[in-house]
Design an enzyme around this catalytic site. Structure first.
Site, PDB file in Angstrom:
ATOM      1  N   ARG A  10     -17.694   1.369  -2.279  1.00 41.41           N
ATOM      2  CA  ARG A  10     -16.384   2.150  -2.467  1.00 41.41           C
ATOM      3  C   ARG A  10     -16.591   3.320  -3.137  1.00 41.41           C
ATOM      4  NH1 ARG A  10     -11.806  -1.779  -1.516  1.00 41.41           N
ATOM      5  NH2 ARG A  10     -10.739  -0.309  -1.152  1.00 41.41           N
ATOM      6  N   ASN A  62       1.093  -1.156   0.249  1.00 40.22           N
ATOM      7  CA  ASN A  62      -0.052  -0.004  -0.093  1.00 40.22           C
ATOM      8  C   ASN A  62       0.879   1.254   0.246  1.00 40.22           C
ATOM      9  OD1 ASN A  62      -2.675  -1.398   0.021  1.00 40.22           O
ATOM     10  ND2 ASN A  62      -3.115  -1.015   1.348  1.00 40.22           N
ATOM     11  N   ASP A  76      -7.632  -4.235   7.692  1.00 41.32           N
ATOM     12  CA  ASP A  76      -6.642  -5.511   7.280  1.00 41.32           C
ATOM     13  C   ASP A  76      -6.204  -6.002   7.542  1.00 41.32           C
ATOM     14  OD1 ASP A  76      -7.206  -3.742   4.302  1.00 41.32           O
ATOM     15  OD2 ASP A  76      -5.186  -2.590   4.158  1.00 41.32           O
TER      16      ASP A  76
HETATM   17  C1  UD1 Z   1      -6.952   2.015   1.799  1.00 39.22           C
HETATM   18  C2  UD1 Z   1      -5.911   0.526   1.297  1.00 39.22           C
HETATM   19  C3  UD1 Z   1      -6.578  -0.659   2.074  1.00 39.22           C
HETATM   20  C4  UD1 Z   1      -6.948  -0.966   3.133  1.00 39.22           C
HETATM   21  C5  UD1 Z   1      -7.849   1.095   3.742  1.00 39.22           C
HETATM   22  C6  UD1 Z   1      -8.465   1.913   4.695  1.00 39.22           C
HETATM   23  C7  UD1 Z   1      -4.956   0.734  -0.441  1.00 39.22           C
HETATM   24  C8  UD1 Z   1      -3.812   0.915  -1.736  1.00 39.22           C
HETATM   25  N1  UD1 Z   1      -5.732   0.665   0.040  1.00 39.22           N
HETATM   26  O1  UD1 Z   1      -8.068   1.376   1.162  1.00 39.22           O
HETATM   27  O2  UD1 Z   1      -5.660  -1.427   1.896  1.00 39.22           O
HETATM   28  O3  UD1 Z   1      -8.262  -1.111   3.774  1.00 39.22           O
HETATM   29  O4  UD1 Z   1      -7.297   1.973   3.140  1.00 39.22           O
HETATM   30  O5  UD1 Z   1      -6.875   1.495   5.935  1.00 39.22           O
HETATM   31  O6  UD1 Z   1      -3.882   1.577   0.626  1.00 39.22           O
HETATM   32  N2  UD1 Z   1     -14.433   6.929   1.478  1.00 39.22           N
HETATM   33  C9  UD1 Z   1     -15.634   7.424   1.474  1.00 39.22           C
HETATM   34  N3  UD1 Z   1     -15.515   8.467   1.258  1.00 39.22           N
HETATM   35  C10 UD1 Z   1     -14.701   8.192  -0.084  1.00 39.22           C
HETATM   36  C11 UD1 Z   1     -13.218   7.534  -0.063  1.00 39.22           C
HETATM   37  C12 UD1 Z   1     -13.839   6.342   1.173  1.00 39.22           C
HETATM   38  O7  UD1 Z   1     -16.780   7.004   2.592  1.00 39.22           O
HETATM   39  O8  UD1 Z   1     -14.599   8.888  -1.389  1.00 39.22           O
HETATM   40  C13 UD1 Z   1     -15.225   5.582   2.288  1.00 39.22           C
HETATM   41  C14 UD1 Z   1     -14.352   3.780   2.824  1.00 39.22           C
HETATM   42  O9  UD1 Z   1     -15.804   3.614   1.880  1.00 39.22           O
HETATM   43  C15 UD1 Z   1     -14.104   2.771   3.683  1.00 39.22           C
HETATM   44  C16 UD1 Z   1     -13.246   4.458   4.326  1.00 39.22           C
HETATM   45  O10 UD1 Z   1     -13.343   5.689   3.686  1.00 39.22           O
HETATM   46  O11 UD1 Z   1     -15.002   2.941   4.968  1.00 39.22           O
HETATM   47  C17 UD1 Z   1     -12.098   4.042   4.039  1.00 39.22           C
HETATM   48  O12 UD1 Z   1     -11.793   3.989   3.417  1.00 39.22           O
HETATM   49  P1  UD1 Z   1     -10.222   4.650   2.118  1.00 39.22           P
HETATM   50  O13 UD1 Z   1      -9.115   4.465   3.175  1.00 39.22           O
HETATM   51  O14 UD1 Z   1     -10.505   5.305   1.343  1.00 39.22           O
HETATM   52  O15 UD1 Z   1      -9.769   2.724   1.787  1.00 39.22           O
HETATM   53  P2  UD1 Z   1      -9.030   3.313   0.652  1.00 39.22           P
HETATM   54  O16 UD1 Z   1      -7.671   4.069   0.397  1.00 39.22           O
HETATM   55  O17 UD1 Z   1      -9.403   3.046  -1.127  1.00 39.22           O
END
Ligand code: UD1
Length: 419
Positions: A120, A23, A306
């Site tokens: 997501r 990541n 994770d």
């Molecule tokens: C990253 C990691 C993933 C990990 C996650 C949370 C990478 C490549 N992946 O994913 O392994 O499980 O962080 O630690 O680094 N959300 C919103 N709006 C957005 C974006 C996210 O509401 O625009 C929410 C998501 O649905 C979730 C939370 O925020 O509930 C955290 O997600 P996020 O930190 O964005 O995950 P990723 O960055 O996709």
């Protein structure tokens, strides 16, 4: 396709070295789009996801040379279109949005859609780039973002489920080439964000606060190339700790950052495991029967989502009842059904799993559904009586470098076979 075949019941013993962080690697590779100079990234884990990002960089016009664990990226991005075929296979590829927009003034990136761990959304990514002065709209499943010039701004990037790792990464990269100062409040504090900040700093960006909820970035006109070593993967390290505990082992996890795993280690101490920091290594030893403990996942420094599935596999064989709640991805429970097929007693409630520890799990054919759920099945297979076959292990190959070989090195009986 390949499967893992595991003969359970062998304690794990010996030393294992953790690979570079997946990541951290993904956004750092994306950040190379911000410069035309050469970037040398070392300690890159050999994984499906890192190769997917390399393919995406090539499709965007960059030259990517891979030699062992080193990836050298040079040349210039010559298209702003990140294709559906590559972005849809890996959500992490959405983090090319910020650098493409900053470097080329436009970016068309396929929307990542949902996945088995839940919906997501991308609202925080969009909120961030709009605050920097970009325009964005949706076109046939793509996000189309444009900006003749990005301007630094103060923004609040917290969402319903806390901060977002990749939204923070996208905004950091976009702000690096913006005019003036950007302040991200409620930024993600994950160590991978700290690493991205350090990489951007090496590229010449003036950045402070990475790894804290307030990141301050002073954009520059042009970024230079650099040589950077990726830090070790905290989730891989945490997975090995949990594997060793479940399999009543005694192992040293080498090159593992103890401070990045405090929430897990604190929980392991509570349930009765010996975990010790030894320089840059972590030693874990577990001989006795453990007691159960509830877990609630949170953004860093809280208990990582994770590691939720892997922890659940441990609780499945720990006498007593534990409640596991995922506040980051409340629907991330695909592993329950497969663990139950092996004899676990786990019930799903809203946003939580109620785990009644059983004496034994029993080997069975099971199906991997996502990366970390697959790791939970490996833990179950290591402790189960009899033979476990895990199908669709391409999920594991997305995020664990040579997992089967590393487990064999620790004394497990694991083989990779054709399905
Ligand atoms: C990253 C990691 C993933 C990990 C996650 C949370 C990478 C490549 N992946 O994913 O392994 O499980 O962080 O630690 O680094 N959300 C919103 N709006 C957005 C974006 C996210 O509401 O625009 C929410 C998501 O649905 C979730 C939370 O925020 O509930 C955290 O997600 P996020 O930190 O964005 O995950 P990723 O960055 O996709």
């Amino acid at each position: 396709m390949e499967k893992f075949v595991i003969e359970g019941g062998r304690p794990l013993k010996g030393e294992i070295k953790v690979s570079g962080s997946k990541n951290a690697t993904l956004p750092i590779l994306a950040a190379t789009l911000l410069t035309d100079s050469v970037c040398e990234i070392r300690n890159v884990p050999k994984l499906r996801d890192t190769w997917t990002m390399c393919k995406l960089l090539r499709a965007l016009g960059k030259t990517v040379d891979i030699s062992g664990n080193q990836v050298t990226v040079s040349g210039s991005a010559n298209t702003h279109v990140a294709d559906y075929k590559l972005v849809s296979t890996m959500r992490g590829s959405f983090c090319v949005l910020g650098p493409l927009l900053a470097k080329l003034g436009k970016a068309k990136v396929s929307m990542p859609g949902g996945c088995v761990i839940g919906v997501r959304p991308i609202d925080l990514h969009l909120k961030g780039i709009l605050a920097l002065g970009a325009k964005a709209n949706f076109e046939a499943g793509n996000v189309m973002a444009t900006a003749s010039r990005l301007r630094g701004a103060q923004m609040y990037l917290g969402g319903t489920f806390g901060s977002s790792v990749l939204a923070t990464a996208n905004v950091m990269m976009a702000a690096s080439l913006a005019d003036g100062q950007t302040i991200i409040e409620s930024a993600a504090c994950e160590p991978e964000i700290e690493e991205l900040g350090n990489f951007l700093s090496d590229m010449g960006v003036k950045i402070e606060g990475q790894g804290t909820p307030r990141i301050v970035i002073n954009g520059v006109k042009k970024l230079n190339g650099t040589s950077y070593k990726i830090g070790s993967d905290r989730i891989e390290a945490g997975t090995f700790l949990l594997m060793a505990v479940a399999a009543k082992g005694d192992i040293v996890v080498k090159d593992a950052c103890y401070n990045h795993l405090l929430a897990l280690i604190d929980k392991l101490h509570y349930v009765g495991v010996e975990v010790r920091k030894d320089g840059s290594d972590i030693r874990v030893r577990c001989k006795r029967t453990l007691r159960p403990a509830n877990v609630v996942t949170h953004p860093h420094p809280g208990f990582p989502t994770d590691l939720q599935a892997q922890y659940m596999a441990l609780m499945a064989i720990t006498p007593g009842v534990s409640i596991i709640t995922d506040r980051v991805f409340p629907d991330r429970f695909m592993h329950i059904a497969e663990l139950n097929r092996m004899g676990a007693q786990i019930r799903r409630d809203i946003g939580s799993a109620i785990v009644e520890g059983v004496k034994h799990l029993y080997g069975a054919p099971v199906m991997a559904s996502d990366l970390r759920a697959s790791a939970a099945l490996v833990i179950a297979g290591l402790v189960a009586r009899g033979k476990t076959e895990i199908y669709r292990i391409y999920h594991l190959d997305r995020g664990y470098e040579n997992l089967d070989q590393k487990l064999v090195q620790l004394g497990a009986k694991v083989s990779r076979e054709k399905e």
